[in-house]
Scaffold this motif. Structure first.
Motif, PDB file in Angstrom:
ATOM      1  N   GLY A  64       3.954  11.980   5.246  1.00  0.00           N
ATOM      2  CA  GLY A  64       4.043  10.896   4.285  1.00  0.00           C
ATOM      3  C   GLY A  64       5.459  10.384   4.149  1.00  0.00           C
ATOM      4  N   LEU A  65       6.424  11.305   4.077  1.00  0.00           N
ATOM      5  CA  LEU A  65       7.825  10.911   4.003  1.00  0.00           C
ATOM      6  C   LEU A  65       8.242  10.145   5.243  1.00  0.00           C
ATOM      7  N   ALA A  66       7.851  10.637   6.415  1.00  0.00           N
ATOM      8  CA  ALA A  66       8.218   9.977   7.670  1.00  0.00           C
ATOM      9  C   ALA A  66       7.659   8.565   7.727  1.00  0.00           C
ATOM     10  N   MET A  67       6.393   8.398   7.354  1.00  0.00           N
ATOM     11  CA  MET A  67       5.791   7.071   7.381  1.00  0.00           C
ATOM     12  C   MET A  67       6.410   6.157   6.336  1.00  0.00           C
ATOM     13  N   VAL A  85     -10.038   4.562   5.185  1.00  0.00           N
ATOM     14  CA  VAL A  85      -8.682   4.169   5.538  1.00  0.00           C
ATOM     15  C   VAL A  85      -8.687   2.891   6.378  1.00  0.00           C
ATOM     16  N   SER A  86      -9.584   2.813   7.353  1.00  0.00           N
ATOM     17  CA  SER A  86      -9.611   1.659   8.246  1.00  0.00           C
ATOM     18  C   SER A  86      -9.969   0.376   7.507  1.00  0.00           C
ATOM     19  N   LEU A 106      -1.837   5.435   4.212  1.00  0.00           N
ATOM     20  CA  LEU A 106      -2.918   5.261   5.179  1.00  0.00           C
ATOM     21  C   LEU A 106      -2.570   5.919   6.508  1.00  0.00           C
ATOM     22  N   LEU A 107      -1.357   5.704   6.987  1.00  0.00           N
ATOM     23  CA  LEU A 107      -0.938   6.304   8.251  1.00  0.00           C
ATOM     24  C   LEU A 107      -0.874   7.825   8.153  1.00  0.00           C
ATOM     25  N   ALA A 108      -0.390   8.334   7.018  1.00  0.00           N
ATOM     26  CA  ALA A 108      -0.323   9.784   6.836  1.00  0.00           C
ATOM     27  C   ALA A 108      -1.716  10.394   6.808  1.00  0.00           C
ATOM     28  N   ALA A 109      -2.675   9.693   6.197  1.00  0.00           N
ATOM     29  CA  ALA A 109      -4.046  10.211   6.156  1.00  0.00           C
ATOM     30  C   ALA A 109      -4.647  10.294   7.551  1.00  0.00           C
ATOM     31  N   ARG A 134      -4.859   0.985  13.598  1.00  0.00           N
ATOM     32  CA  ARG A 134      -4.037  -0.222  13.573  1.00  0.00           C
ATOM     33  C   ARG A 134      -4.763  -1.420  14.196  1.00  0.00           C
ATOM     34  N   LEU A 135      -5.735  -1.147  15.073  1.00  0.00           N
ATOM     35  CA  LEU A 135      -6.605  -2.218  15.553  1.00  0.00           C
ATOM     36  C   LEU A 135      -7.361  -2.837  14.386  1.00  0.00           C
ATOM     37  N   TRP A 136      -7.995  -1.993  13.561  1.00  0.00           N
ATOM     38  CA  TRP A 136      -8.729  -2.499  12.407  1.00  0.00           C
ATOM     39  C   TRP A 136      -7.786  -3.115  11.384  1.00  0.00           C
ATOM     40  N   ARG A 137      -6.656  -2.422  11.133  1.00  0.00           N
ATOM     41  CA  ARG A 137      -5.735  -2.913  10.108  1.00  0.00           C
ATOM     42  C   ARG A 137      -5.207  -4.292  10.462  1.00  0.00           C
TER      43      ARG A 137
END
Length: 425
Positions: A140-143, A238-239, A342-345, A363-366
């Motif tokens: 989460g921190l990284a994202m 998430v998607s 979302l990315l962390a999940a 990221r395709l869906w996002r």
């Protein structure tokens, strides 16, 4: 003499992590070039009146970026992260030059095809490489740091181009900045970024050491697509949240500058409002990503979508600059709660061997949200007016918050990890 094996963790890889943060700031700056200027350019220089036609550049950008995202994740898993990152910058180099020289709007749309590929390849790799470096404990921190760098750069570039356009013209002067961003980003990626595939393999080995039956996590691309898109409840939630979130961003990018102009605001104030949304978004992610490591992903995402909906409804509550600024702050705060979480999940659920592919599918869906947002916003704005378009998209955002709160499981909990494992069986 053999080199030492890679070590996972933010502190252990701080220098390379910082370099990737810097590179992603340049990636974000390439998008920020267009946030203020391009919608105004469509009306003023190319004489386009249809909102749907104006938003065509966002739909094209979103479609190519969405497709590039899923290709990037798969190629990064197969051929290495750095090669894909450098390829993304090579595609992005001509974008500002094409916009400067474009004789017709179709050339601007074509430039956004290249920009979408640039963003899909380069931004995807900075995400995946940071996840590789930090390992499972600080995703989460990284994202948060990655997305903060990118969207603060979006804000800075939007603000800078707004003031440059106000002082000079809508083009070519604002796009000179993009030429410098592309050259520096490419050189930094070639000479200072190191590939992180070995770190991903290290985490995969660690994972398999504690999960003896982990062979079932080896999945094909098609299976990773199904798991990410609908088989796993959390990844489905998430998607869809990612898609709606970027639908909002497409609305903010393509329609808000025109909406603000109809209220009689000068281009400098339009640039400030346009920059305020990604600035709050970028700054907020420095905290929200880390908080999701402690508090969990589910309710951070649900609350963030709800705050975005409130921001959209606030936008049409009044024409005063303060009301508009408050709406943009709410939208930025809600997006900051959602974006890194979302990315962390995704990274919580996906096995290291197919995590890059899963992030690409998400990221395709996002980024498909840009396409949906451009179509929905353009068609409804032409039919119902811009305020009607904003209300409809606000309602869809509120509905997305309900989906997350009712469908998603908490990916950080032991029960959540069990459900994620079952989704691959």
């Amino acid at each position: 003499m053999s080199s030492s094996p890679p070590r996972l963790g933010l502190r252990e890889n701080l220098g390379q992590f910082i370099m990737l943060v810097v590179v992603n700031a340049f990636v974000g700056g390439m998008v920020g070039l267009e946030r203020t200027v391009l919608p105004l350019l469509a009306e003023d220089e190319f004489g386009i009146a249809s909102r749907t036609a104006i938003l065509s550049f966002i739909a094209t950008f979103g479609l190519t970026k969405a497709l590039a995202n899923t290709v990037a994740g798969h190629l990064g898993d197969r051929y290495g992260r750095k090669r894909v990152l450098v390829a993304g910058w090579l595609v992005g180099l001509p974008v500002p030059l094409i916009v400067i020289a474009a004789p017709t709007w179709e050339w601007v749309v074509f430039a956004n095809v290249l920009l979408g590929i640039n963003q899909g390849l380069a931004w995807s790799m900075t995400i995946i490489m940071k996840v590789d470096l930090v390992g499972p404990k600080q995703r989460g921190l990284a994202m948060g740091l990655n997305e903060a760098a990118g969207y603060l750069a979006v804000s800075a570039a939007a603000l800078a181009t707004g003031y440059i356009a106000g002082a000079y013209a809508l083009r070519p002067e604002p796009f000179y900045l993009g030429i410098g961003l592309a050259i520096i980003g490419l050189l930094a990626s070639v000479f200072f970024v190191r590939d992180t595939s070995a770190h991903a393999k290290k985490e995969e080995a660690d994972w398999e050491a504690v999960n003896e039956d982990d062979g079932r996590f080896e999945v094909s691309y098609a299976e990773a697509f199904r798991i990410t898109s609908w088989r796993d409840r959390a990844l489905f939630a998430v998607s869809q949240a990612g898609l709606i979130n970027n639908m909002n961003d497409g609305l903010a990018w393509g329609l808000f500058p025109i909406y603000f102009a109809t209220l009689g605001l000068p281009v400098e104030q339009i640039g400030l409002l346009t920059a305020l949304y990604p600035a709050v978004w970028g700054l907020g992610q420095m905290g929200t990503g880390a908080l999701s490591d402690r508090w969990g992903r589910k309710w951070m995402i649900a609350a963030g979508m709800a705050v975005q909906a409130v921001g959209l409804f606030t936008l049409i509550a009044g024409e005063a600059f303060g009301v508009l600024a408050g709406a943009m702050i709410l939208m930025g705060a809600g997006t900051a709660m959602v974006y890194p979480t979302l990315l962390a999940a995704i990274s919580d659920v996906a096995h290291p061997s197919w995590r890059g592919t899963s992030i690409g599918v998400y990221r395709l869906w996002r980024d498909g949200g840009y396409v949906v947002g451009a179509l929905v916003a353009g068609i409804t704005a032409d039919a119902l007016g811009m305020e009607g378009s904003i209300i409809i998209i606000g309602a869809l955002t509120a509905a997305s918050a309900v989906v997350v709160s009712t469908v998603m499981y908490e990916t950080l909990s032991p029960d959540g990890r069990r459900q994620a494992r079952e989704a691959t069986e």
